[in-house]
Motif scaffolding. Sequence first.
Motif, PDB file in Angstrom:
ATOM      1  N   TRP A 190       0.892   4.127  -2.789  1.00 29.25           N
ATOM      2  CA  TRP A 190       0.628   5.496  -2.563  1.00 29.25           C
ATOM      3  C   TRP A 190       1.746   6.425  -2.972  1.00 29.25           C
ATOM      4  O   TRP A 190       1.369   7.481  -3.584  1.00 29.25           O
ATOM      5  N   GLU A 248       0.761  -1.191   0.058  1.00 28.21           N
ATOM      6  CA  GLU A 248       0.042  -0.186   0.037  1.00 28.21           C
ATOM      7  C   GLU A 248       0.890   1.100   0.058  1.00 28.21           C
ATOM      8  O   GLU A 248       0.619   2.282  -0.649  1.00 28.21           O
ATOM      9  N   ARG A 249       1.987   1.237   0.678  1.00 27.79           N
ATOM     10  CA  ARG A 249       2.861   2.271   0.933  1.00 27.79           C
ATOM     11  C   ARG A 249       3.357   2.542  -0.540  1.00 27.79           C
ATOM     12  O   ARG A 249       3.546   3.725  -1.044  1.00 27.79           O
ATOM     13  N   TYR A 292       1.243   6.434  -6.745  1.00 25.81           N
ATOM     14  CA  TYR A 292       0.223   7.665  -6.789  1.00 25.81           C
ATOM     15  C   TYR A 292       0.597   9.053  -6.570  1.00 25.81           C
ATOM     16  O   TYR A 292       0.260   9.946  -7.522  1.00 25.81           O
ATOM     17  N   ARG A 293       1.452   9.228  -5.472  1.00 24.88           N
ATOM     18  CA  ARG A 293       1.953  10.533  -5.323  1.00 24.88           C
ATOM     19  C   ARG A 293       2.969  11.163  -6.572  1.00 24.88           C
ATOM     20  O   ARG A 293       2.407  12.345  -6.625  1.00 24.88           O
TER      21      ARG A 293
END
Length: 184
Positions: free
Chosen positions: A8, A4-5, A11-12
């Motif tokens: 993320w 998930e990290r 995505y960032r």
Amino acid sequence: MYRERADWKKYRERLVKEVRDFKQLRNKFVEEKVAFEAEKKAEEWGPEGLKNNLQAAEELLSKERAEWKKVCEKDNRRMYAARSKITDLEAEISTLEGKVEEAQADKERFEAELNARMVNKDKDLAAKDVEIAELKRRLFEAHDKNESLEIDLEAERGMAETAEEVKKKAKEAHDISTSVLNLA
């Protein structure tokens, strides 16, 4: 959680890149807008500029119209030549079709004459066959008659020879009797 990290972070990073691209496009749009406004204010958007644009468009239109007329004339000449050629070819086709029909009629007439000749020849051959058969029959009859005559001739010869012998013997007997009588 690690996954998930990582998602993320990706995505960032993607959002940061899209924001950067957006800022660049916005700056470019602002520059183009300023250039457009400056051009709008220029003489080109005024009545003189529009008049010049209209005259240029009219000149371009007249040139294109003249060129279009030349192209049309050229196409018309080409189409007229093609139509003349088509008409000539149609006339030639009609002539050739007439010749083909004549040739077909001649062929049919010749075949009919040939068939009639063949029928006549067949009739003549049949008549000749009958005549040959009759001549053969006569030949055989003549041959048989000849053989019969030869047999008769042989018989006659045999009889003639016998008659001659009888005559000779009779003459001899006559001579002998004459000589006996003479002696007596």
